[in-house]
Scaffold this motif. Structure first.
Motif, PDB file in Angstrom:
ATOM      1  N   ASP A 292       0.460  -4.640  -1.328  1.00  0.00           N
ATOM      2  CA  ASP A 292      -0.097  -5.134  -0.090  1.00  0.00           C
ATOM      3  C   ASP A 292       1.057  -6.058   0.560  1.00  0.00           C
ATOM      4  N   ALA A 293       0.960  -6.245   1.527  1.00  0.00           N
ATOM      5  CA  ALA A 293       2.248  -6.993   2.530  1.00  0.00           C
ATOM      6  C   ALA A 293       1.348  -7.801   3.946  1.00  0.00           C
ATOM      7  N   SER A 294       2.073  -8.446   4.605  1.00  0.00           N
ATOM      8  CA  SER A 294       2.071  -9.458   4.997  1.00  0.00           C
ATOM      9  C   SER A 294       3.451  -9.332   6.169  1.00  0.00           C
ATOM     10  N   ALA A 295       3.574 -10.490   7.233  1.00  0.00           N
ATOM     11  CA  ALA A 295       4.272 -10.313   8.228  1.00  0.00           C
ATOM     12  C   ALA A 295       5.856 -10.702   7.716  1.00  0.00           C
ATOM     13  N   ASN A 296       5.511 -11.076   6.443  1.00  0.00           N
ATOM     14  CA  ASN A 296       7.010 -12.325   5.898  1.00  0.00           C
ATOM     15  C   ASN A 296       7.354 -11.178   4.452  1.00  0.00           C
ATOM     16  N   GLY A 297       6.528 -10.454   3.840  1.00  0.00           N
ATOM     17  CA  GLY A 297       6.529  -9.897   2.465  1.00  0.00           C
ATOM     18  C   GLY A 297       6.238  -9.252   1.844  1.00  0.00           C
ATOM     19  N   TRP A 298       6.321  -8.331   1.559  1.00  0.00           N
ATOM     20  CA  TRP A 298       5.675  -7.400   0.652  1.00  0.00           C
ATOM     21  C   TRP A 298       4.835  -7.584  -0.984  1.00  0.00           C
ATOM     22  N   GLY A 299       4.365  -7.448  -2.016  1.00  0.00           N
ATOM     23  CA  GLY A 299       4.316  -7.026  -2.790  1.00  0.00           C
ATOM     24  C   GLY A 299       3.657  -6.649  -4.151  1.00  0.00           C
ATOM     25  N   ALA A 300       3.768  -5.942  -4.996  1.00  0.00           N
ATOM     26  CA  ALA A 300       2.965  -4.805  -5.548  1.00  0.00           C
ATOM     27  C   ALA A 300       2.687  -5.075  -6.933  1.00  0.00           C
ATOM     28  N   ILE A 301       1.590  -4.962  -7.872  1.00  0.00           N
ATOM     29  CA  ILE A 301       1.975  -4.541  -9.090  1.00  0.00           C
ATOM     30  C   ILE A 301       1.632  -3.625  -9.931  1.00  0.00           C
ATOM     31  N   VAL A 302       2.911  -3.150 -10.565  1.00  0.00           N
ATOM     32  CA  VAL A 302       2.961  -2.010 -10.804  1.00  0.00           C
ATOM     33  C   VAL A 302       2.388  -1.789 -12.673  1.00  0.00           C
ATOM     34  N   ASP A 303       2.117  -0.245 -12.672  1.00  0.00           N
ATOM     35  CA  ASP A 303       1.443  -0.238 -13.993  1.00  0.00           C
ATOM     36  C   ASP A 303       1.729   1.449 -14.604  1.00  0.00           C
ATOM     37  N   VAL A 304       2.327   1.143 -16.250  1.00  0.00           N
ATOM     38  CA  VAL A 304       2.700   1.520 -16.415  1.00  0.00           C
ATOM     39  C   VAL A 304       2.436   1.964 -18.046  1.00  0.00           C
ATOM     40  N   PRO A 305       1.301   3.029 -18.247  1.00  0.00           N
ATOM     41  CA  PRO A 305       0.193   2.930 -19.386  1.00  0.00           C
ATOM     42  C   PRO A 305       1.539   3.064 -20.448  1.00  0.00           C
ATOM     43  N   ALA A 306       2.002   3.968 -20.154  1.00  0.00           N
ATOM     44  CA  ALA A 306       2.750   4.811 -20.826  1.00  0.00           C
ATOM     45  C   ALA A 306       4.475   4.097 -21.437  1.00  0.00           C
ATOM     46  N   SER A 307       4.364   3.095 -20.667  1.00  0.00           N
ATOM     47  CA  SER A 307       5.406   2.671 -20.760  1.00  0.00           C
ATOM     48  C   SER A 307       5.754   1.263 -21.802  1.00  0.00           C
ATOM     49  N   GLY A 308       4.564   1.579 -22.621  1.00  0.00           N
ATOM     50  CA  GLY A 308       3.983  -0.243 -23.592  1.00  0.00           C
ATOM     51  C   GLY A 308       4.493  -0.962 -22.987  1.00  0.00           C
ATOM     52  N   CYS A 310       3.582  -4.751 -20.238  1.00  0.00           N
ATOM     53  CA  CYS A 310       2.661  -5.058 -19.363  1.00  0.00           C
ATOM     54  C   CYS A 310       2.694  -5.009 -17.773  1.00  0.00           C
ATOM     55  N   PRO A 311       2.137  -4.737 -17.437  1.00  0.00           N
ATOM     56  CA  PRO A 311       2.274  -3.905 -15.436  1.00  0.00           C
ATOM     57  C   PRO A 311       3.178  -5.317 -14.848  1.00  0.00           C
ATOM     58  N   MET A 312       3.955  -4.432 -14.163  1.00  0.00           N
ATOM     59  CA  MET A 312       5.131  -5.391 -13.502  1.00  0.00           C
ATOM     60  C   MET A 312       4.851  -5.924 -11.540  1.00  0.00           C
ATOM     61  N   GLU A 313       4.983  -7.090 -12.349  1.00  0.00           N
ATOM     62  CA  GLU A 313       4.609  -7.511 -10.060  1.00  0.00           C
ATOM     63  C   GLU A 313       6.536  -7.259  -9.840  1.00  0.00           C
ATOM     64  N   LEU A 314       6.333  -6.382  -8.146  1.00  0.00           N
ATOM     65  CA  LEU A 314       7.222  -6.716  -7.172  1.00  0.00           C
ATOM     66  C   LEU A 314       6.480  -7.530  -6.249  1.00  0.00           C
ATOM     67  N   ARG A 315       8.382  -7.803  -5.834  1.00  0.00           N
ATOM     68  CA  ARG A 315       7.778  -8.292  -4.267  1.00  0.00           C
ATOM     69  C   ARG A 315       9.750  -9.044  -4.172  1.00  0.00           C
ATOM     70  N   GLY A 316       9.175  -8.894  -2.578  1.00  0.00           N
ATOM     71  CA  GLY A 316      10.825  -9.238  -2.012  1.00  0.00           C
ATOM     72  C   GLY A 316      10.279  -9.887  -0.425  1.00  0.00           C
ATOM     73  N   ALA A 317      11.481  -9.805   0.473  1.00  0.00           N
ATOM     74  CA  ALA A 317      10.572 -10.982   1.526  1.00  0.00           C
ATOM     75  C   ALA A 317      11.505  -9.680   2.545  1.00  0.00           C
ATOM     76  N   TRP A 318      11.328  -9.520   3.929  1.00  0.00           N
ATOM     77  CA  TRP A 318      11.681  -8.701   5.143  1.00  0.00           C
ATOM     78  C   TRP A 318      12.778  -8.953   5.318  1.00  0.00           C
ATOM     79  N   PRO A 319      14.081  -8.834   6.320  1.00  0.00           N
ATOM     80  CA  PRO A 319      14.612  -8.986   6.621  1.00  0.00           C
ATOM     81  C   PRO A 319      14.191  -9.885   7.745  1.00  0.00           C
ATOM     82  N   SER A 320      14.069  -9.854   8.618  1.00  0.00           N
ATOM     83  CA  SER A 320      13.499 -10.642   9.891  1.00  0.00           C
ATOM     84  C   SER A 320      11.619 -10.258   9.480  1.00  0.00           C
ATOM     85  N   PRO A 321      10.995 -11.045  10.505  1.00  0.00           N
ATOM     86  CA  PRO A 321       9.563 -10.766  10.343  1.00  0.00           C
ATOM     87  C   PRO A 321       8.972  -9.743  10.837  1.00  0.00           C
TER      88      PRO A 321
END
Length: 399
Positions: A292-308, A310-321
């Motif tokens: 998902d994303a907004s005007a200011n940044g984005w986020g994601a939850i990534v699940d890779v079952p084979a890795s063993g 927990c799901p990883m949370e990613l997030r980041g801000a855009w350089p400009s809105p």
């Protein structure tokens, strides 16, 4: 009907008088579905009706409706057509519905897949005996109504080598079904590209539409994504949206000409592609990405079952809105998939879940269904990420 003959192919004036909603609509299985029909049915035979449109006679009461004016014996004369004109808007529906009815019993036969396209009928079976039974039924039904079939019949069986069917070329290297561009289409596209690049030819909008139309068809054979030809598709849209006559000259900038050349060359140079089975929405994926994303940044939850892990949370801000979700949401998908490939390069079956409807809707159109395409730059970049960064076959869904 004869193979070599002159016949009128034109659009009768009656076309303009018939409301579009009165014309029967035709629906077909997608290119991908038709290709997959041969996955476990390697015994194939394809029939072709002889001058199919010419086999439909017009009633005497219609003699004054279908009239053609032609020069004959030194003067212009009127002739009444006695056969169904190919250019009539309802002619394809007439031909296709009769073909469907002739092939109808085959759809109830076990181990048989039958697909028709106007005057072509392809029958595929898992065994030679099943194919013979289905073909006998079809040929008998055609003979019963007096429908004439061409003597030449395309056939294929395991070990028979490459063969062409419904515009595609199929082969089984190593026992695995592959599809590519038919030899005739490849030669025509090479020739059309040469004419486009020639400085000595008066090139029209109609010529360009024919070139791009053939390239799109060949891209479907070679499994080349439209998203990889984004600049050429923009040129195509600009030329075709013009209100100038179709036979008027078309002019191209150096950039436009290079973009089209690069796209057509990409299609022509593409190797035959493996025909993969459909991906079920209930299948086990190597990774699932919720983004998902907004005007200011984005986020994601990534699940890779084979890795063993927990799901990883990613997030980041855009350089400009970013002012619009049409930029934010697709760009977020790209960021998440770039991280996934870097950290988990063996994750090939990936499900992307997004609430951005344009991302999955642009994978479902009659042309854009070839793994997605959009004239919007950010959305097209997301399709490229879905198609090329992670894996060849991807699936996107709206949560």
């Amino acid at each position: 009907p004869r193979k070599r003959r002159f016949r009128p192919i034109f659009e009768p004036q009656l076309n303009a008088l018939l409301p579009r909603e009165l014309i029967p609509r035709l629906a077909y299985a997608s290119r991908r579905e038709r290709q997959r029909q041969l996955l476990d049915r390697p015994f194939v035979r394809e029939y072709d009706f002889a001058g199919w449109f010419d086999q439909f006679g017009l009633a005497d009461a219609l003699a004054g409706v279908f009239v053609v004016r032609v020069p004959y014996r030194g003067r212009t004369q009127l002739f009444s057509l006695r056969r169904l004109p190919m250019g009539a808007t309802w002619a394809p529906a007439v031909a296709q519905h009769v073909t469907w009815l002739l092939a109808l019993p085959l759809h109830a036969m076990p181990d048989i897949e039958c697909v028709t396209m106007l005057y072509n009928v392809r029958i595929a079976a898992s065994t030679a005996a099943a194919l013979a039974r289905a073909c006998d039924v079809f040929v008998a039904r055609a003979a019963r109504i007096g429908a004439l079939l061409n003597a030449e019949v395309s056939a294929a069986s395991p070990g028979s080598g490459p063969f062409s069917s419904l515009g595609d070329k199929f082969s089984w290297p190593g026992g695995v079904l592959h599809v590519g561009i038919a030899d005739a289409h490849r030669a025509n596209l090479e020739a059309a590209l040469g004419v486009f690049l020639s400085a000595d030819v008066q090139y029209t909008r109609r010529n360009f539409a024919a070139l791009m139309g053939l390239s799109l068809f060949c891209a479907g054979s070679a499994d080349v994504s439209l998203a990889r030809g984004h600049p050429a598709m923009r040129v195509y849209a600009a030329i075709c949206l013009s209100d100038r006559p179709w036979d008027s000259p078309a002019t191209f900038t150096d950039f436009a000409r290079a973009a089209v050349h690069e796209w057509v060359r990409l299609v022509l140079d593409a190797p035959d592609a493996q025909v993969a089975p459909p991906v079920s929405v209930t299948a086990q994926f190597d990774a699932t990405v919720l983004v998902d994303a907004s005007a200011n940044g984005w986020g994601a939850i990534v699940d890779v079952p084979a890795s063993g892990n927990c799901p990883m949370e990613l997030r980041g801000a855009w350089p400009s809105p970013l002012r619009h979700s049409a930029h934010a949401e697709p760009t977020a998908v790209c960021r998440a998939l770039e991280w996934l490939q870097a950290k988990h390069p063996r994750a090939h079956r990936v499900a992307v879940v997004t609430d951005h409807s344009a991302l999955w809707a642009s994978q479902r159109g009659p042309i854009t269904a070839l793994r997605g395409f959009s004239t919007a730059g950010a959305l097209n970049a997301a399709h490229c990420a879905l198609q090329g960064v992670v894996a060849r076959r991807m699936w996107a869904a709206c949560s």
